[in-house]
Design a protein around this motif. Structure first.
Motif, PDB file in Angstrom:
ATOM      1  N   GLU A  65       0.822  -1.204   0.000  1.00 34.31           N
ATOM      2  CA  GLU A  65       0.000   0.000   0.000  1.00 34.31           C
ATOM      3  C   GLU A  65       0.863   1.264   0.000  1.00 34.31           C
ATOM      4  O   GLU A  65       1.852   1.365   0.706  1.00 34.31           O
ATOM      5  CB  GLU A  65      -0.952   0.009   1.206  1.00 34.31           C
ATOM      6  CG  GLU A  65      -0.280   0.063   2.570  1.00 34.31           C
ATOM      7  CD  GLU A  65       0.092  -1.308   3.132  1.00 34.31           C
ATOM      8  OE1 GLU A  65       0.534  -1.356   4.290  1.00 34.31           O
ATOM      9  OE2 GLU A  65      -0.046  -2.297   2.416  1.00 34.31           O
ATOM     10  N   GLY A  66       0.448   2.198  -0.840  1.00 36.94           N
ATOM     11  CA  GLY A  66       1.124   3.487  -0.886  1.00 36.94           C
ATOM     12  C   GLY A  66       2.320   3.560  -1.813  1.00 36.94           C
ATOM     13  O   GLY A  66       2.806   4.650  -2.112  1.00 36.94           O
ATOM     14  N   LEU A  67       2.814   2.410  -2.272  1.00 37.43           N
ATOM     15  CA  LEU A  67       4.014   2.420  -3.108  1.00 37.43           C
ATOM     16  C   LEU A  67       3.703   2.547  -4.594  1.00 37.43           C
ATOM     17  O   LEU A  67       4.539   3.022  -5.365  1.00 37.43           O
ATOM     18  CB  LEU A  67       4.830   1.149  -2.872  1.00 37.43           C
ATOM     19  CG  LEU A  67       5.499   1.016  -1.498  1.00 37.43           C
ATOM     20  CD1 LEU A  67       6.100  -0.382  -1.331  1.00 37.43           C
ATOM     21  CD2 LEU A  67       6.581   2.068  -1.332  1.00 37.43           C
ATOM     22  N   PHE A  68       2.506   2.122  -5.002  1.00 41.00           N
ATOM     23  CA  PHE A  68       2.162   2.073  -6.419  1.00 41.00           C
ATOM     24  C   PHE A  68       0.933   2.932  -6.726  1.00 41.00           C
ATOM     25  O   PHE A  68      -0.030   2.952  -5.961  1.00 41.00           O
ATOM     26  CB  PHE A  68       1.892   0.631  -6.859  1.00 41.00           C
ATOM     27  CG  PHE A  68       3.079  -0.283  -6.679  1.00 41.00           C
ATOM     28  CD1 PHE A  68       4.095  -0.319  -7.630  1.00 41.00           C
ATOM     29  CD2 PHE A  68       3.193  -1.073  -5.547  1.00 41.00           C
ATOM     30  CE1 PHE A  68       5.197  -1.140  -7.453  1.00 41.00           C
ATOM     31  CE2 PHE A  68       4.297  -1.902  -5.358  1.00 41.00           C
ATOM     32  CZ  PHE A  68       5.301  -1.932  -6.312  1.00 41.00           C
ATOM     33  N   SER A  69       0.986   3.587  -7.884  1.00 35.94           N
ATOM     34  CA  SER A  69      -0.171   4.354  -8.335  1.00 35.94           C
ATOM     35  C   SER A  69      -1.278   3.432  -8.824  1.00 35.94           C
ATOM     36  O   SER A  69      -2.459   3.794  -8.812  1.00 35.94           O
ATOM     37  CB  SER A  69       0.239   5.293  -9.475  1.00 35.94           C
ATOM     38  OG  SER A  69       1.205   6.213  -9.037  1.00 35.94           O
ATOM     39  N   LEU A  70      -0.877   2.226  -9.274  1.00 39.29           N
ATOM     40  CA  LEU A  70      -1.843   1.261  -9.812  1.00 39.29           C
ATOM     41  C   LEU A  70      -1.325  -0.145  -9.566  1.00 39.29           C
ATOM     42  O   LEU A  70      -0.144  -0.410  -9.759  1.00 39.29           O
ATOM     43  CB  LEU A  70      -2.031   1.496 -11.320  1.00 39.29           C
ATOM     44  CG  LEU A  70      -2.984   0.551 -12.061  1.00 39.29           C
ATOM     45  CD1 LEU A  70      -4.427   0.828 -11.648  1.00 39.29           C
ATOM     46  CD2 LEU A  70      -2.826   0.713 -13.575  1.00 39.29           C
ATOM     47  N   VAL A  71      -2.205  -1.039  -9.114  1.00 36.15           N
ATOM     48  CA  VAL A  71      -1.876  -2.455  -8.939  1.00 36.15           C
ATOM     49  C   VAL A  71      -2.851  -3.264  -9.780  1.00 36.15           C
ATOM     50  O   VAL A  71      -4.070  -3.137  -9.623  1.00 36.15           O
ATOM     51  CB  VAL A  71      -1.969  -2.881  -7.457  1.00 36.15           C
ATOM     52  CG1 VAL A  71      -1.710  -4.379  -7.316  1.00 36.15           C
ATOM     53  CG2 VAL A  71      -0.983  -2.089  -6.601  1.00 36.15           C
ATOM     54  N   VAL A  72      -2.310  -4.091 -10.677  1.00 36.36           N
ATOM     55  CA  VAL A  72      -3.148  -4.890 -11.577  1.00 36.36           C
ATOM     56  C   VAL A  72      -2.753  -6.358 -11.466  1.00 36.36           C
ATOM     57  O   VAL A  72      -1.581  -6.705 -11.616  1.00 36.36           O
ATOM     58  CB  VAL A  72      -2.994  -4.419 -13.041  1.00 36.36           C
ATOM     59  CG1 VAL A  72      -3.786  -5.329 -13.973  1.00 36.36           C
ATOM     60  CG2 VAL A  72      -3.454  -2.971 -13.191  1.00 36.36           C
ATOM     61  N   VAL A  73      -3.736  -7.207 -11.189  1.00 28.12           N
ATOM     62  CA  VAL A  73      -3.533  -8.656 -11.104  1.00 28.12           C
ATOM     63  C   VAL A  73      -4.145  -9.313 -12.345  1.00 28.12           C
ATOM     64  O   VAL A  73      -5.332  -9.103 -12.641  1.00 28.12           O
ATOM     65  CB  VAL A  73      -4.166  -9.227  -9.818  1.00 28.12           C
ATOM     66  CG1 VAL A  73      -4.163 -10.753  -9.829  1.00 28.12           C
ATOM     67  CG2 VAL A  73      -3.438  -8.702  -8.583  1.00 28.12           C
ATOM     68  N   GLY A  74      -3.340 -10.093 -13.039  1.00 32.61           N
ATOM     69  CA  GLY A  74      -3.777 -10.696 -14.290  1.00 32.61           C
ATOM     70  C   GLY A  74      -5.057 -11.503 -14.172  1.00 32.61           C
ATOM     71  O   GLY A  74      -5.900 -11.494 -15.075  1.00 32.61           O
ATOM     72  N   GLY A  75      -5.218 -12.226 -13.060  1.00 30.99           N
ATOM     73  CA  GLY A  75      -6.389 -13.067 -12.868  1.00 30.99           C
ATOM     74  C   GLY A  75      -7.702 -12.312 -12.821  1.00 30.99           C
ATOM     75  O   GLY A  75      -8.776 -12.907 -12.957  1.00 30.99           O
ATOM     76  N   ASP A  76      -7.629 -10.982 -12.634  1.00 29.67           N
ATOM     77  CA  ASP A  76      -8.833 -10.151 -12.616  1.00 29.67           C
ATOM     78  C   ASP A  76      -9.283  -9.748 -14.014  1.00 29.67           C
ATOM     79  O   ASP A  76     -10.310  -9.085 -14.162  1.00 29.67           O
ATOM     80  CB  ASP A  76      -8.576  -8.859 -11.813  1.00 29.67           C
ATOM     81  CG  ASP A  76      -8.363  -9.110 -10.332  1.00 29.67           C
ATOM     82  OD1 ASP A  76      -8.818 -10.154  -9.833  1.00 29.67           O
ATOM     83  OD2 ASP A  76      -7.723  -8.262  -9.678  1.00 29.67           O
ATOM     84  N   HIS A  77      -8.495 -10.134 -15.035  1.00 30.03           N
ATOM     85  CA  HIS A  77      -8.737  -9.652 -16.397  1.00 30.03           C
ATOM     86  C   HIS A  77      -8.843 -10.815 -17.380  1.00 30.03           C
ATOM     87  O   HIS A  77      -8.369 -11.922 -17.092  1.00 30.03           O
ATOM     88  CB  HIS A  77      -7.627  -8.685 -16.795  1.00 30.03           C
ATOM     89  CG  HIS A  77      -7.587  -7.463 -15.937  1.00 30.03           C
ATOM     90  ND1 HIS A  77      -8.281  -6.309 -16.222  1.00 30.03           N
ATOM     91  CD2 HIS A  77      -6.963  -7.239 -14.743  1.00 30.03           C
ATOM     92  CE1 HIS A  77      -8.090  -5.424 -15.260  1.00 30.03           C
ATOM     93  NE2 HIS A  77      -7.291  -5.957 -14.353  1.00 30.03           N
ATOM     94  N   PRO A  78      -9.440 -10.569 -18.543  1.00 27.77           N
ATOM     95  CA  PRO A  78      -9.605 -11.647 -19.530  1.00 27.77           C
ATOM     96  C   PRO A  78      -8.281 -12.226 -20.017  1.00 27.77           C
ATOM     97  O   PRO A  78      -8.205 -13.413 -20.342  1.00 27.77           O
ATOM     98  CB  PRO A  78     -10.358 -10.968 -20.682  1.00 27.77           C
ATOM     99  CG  PRO A  78     -11.033  -9.786 -20.066  1.00 27.77           C
ATOM    100  CD  PRO A  78     -10.120  -9.321 -18.973  1.00 27.77           C
TER     101      PRO A  78
END
Length: 242
Positions: A149-162
């Protein structure tokens, strides 16, 4: 369009920012200790753990099939016990093996002080994005364990996407969500096939391969723009990109 220079850094997570492989070794050792305290023959213990790791490496997880990742991995341990010993094991032992492995791995899966310090320094001048492949539950548990938390402007996990890395679509999602252009970003990761290939596919300014084992580039492999032994060497690359 004229380049403004690098303004954003996209990081992979596993074996780039955290030592997932090392955490896995510690977790397996804990399971070995657990199995030594049971009726399992000591001569079988290493084979059981090796069998689990093989199943984990070749794992194919589809959440639409109605099972959780926890259930799938408990079954890996059940099969490893069954196949190695030749008898049906106590299901409770398989469950105990799994949660011992999982809990231990998460406990040690943290950013080192040096990596955390690097990220805190970089975020003063760059927009930092985290893009990790993997099952939704597993990766978010790792992210929580690493206290991102607080280190990244955006966190994206592949499993959440097609689609996951190296697919162009997930990189496009990152660019649009973070409000950055591909040519203003660099991609940093340990996987040639997902991180480096994905970054190239997406048109980033440069790719940085984390080659901690100092291995040779495989024949026919994609070629990264830069290669460093550790993410801690990233500033050397950024100096060249100014």
């Amino acid at each position: 369009m004229e380049s403004r220079g690098v303004s954003s850094i996209i990081f992979d997570l596993d074996n780039t920012l955290v030592d997932t492989a090392g955490a896995g070794l510690i977790a397996i050792q804990k399971v070995c200790e657990l199995l030594k305290s049971t009726h399992v023959q000591e001569s079988h213990i290493k084979d059981i753990c090796d069998c689990f790791l093989r199943k984990l490496r070749h794992e194919s997880f589809d959440p639409s099939e109605g099972k959780t990742i926890d259930e799938v991995r408990i079954h890996h341990w059940y099969e490893a016990l069954q196949e190695t010993q030749g008898t049906d094991p106590d299901p409770a032992l398989a469950t105990n093996c799994y949660y011992t492995w999982k809990k231990t791995r998460l406990q040690v899966l943290t950013f080192s002080p040096e990596v955390r310090s690097l990220l805190e320094e970089l975020r003063k001048n760059y927009k930092l994005l985290l893009l990790t492949n993997g099952d939704t539950q597993t990766q978010w548990e790792k992210i929580e364990a690493a206290r991102c938390e607080g280190l990244f402007s955006l966190v994206v996990v592949g499993g959440d996407h097609p689609e996951q890395k190296p697919a162009h679509s997930i990189f496009t999602h990152c660019f649009e969500s973070a409000g950055v252009r591909p040519q203003d970003c660099i991609m940093v990761g340990d996987s040639l096939s997902t991180d480096i290939q994905g970054g190239i596919n997406a048109g980033v300014r440069a790719t940085v391969w984390i080659n901690s084992d100092c291995k040779s580039l495989p024949q026919g492999s994609v070629t990264p723009d830069y290669t460093v032994p550790s993410v801690l060497n990233l500033n050397d690359v950024l100096l060249k990109l100014r």
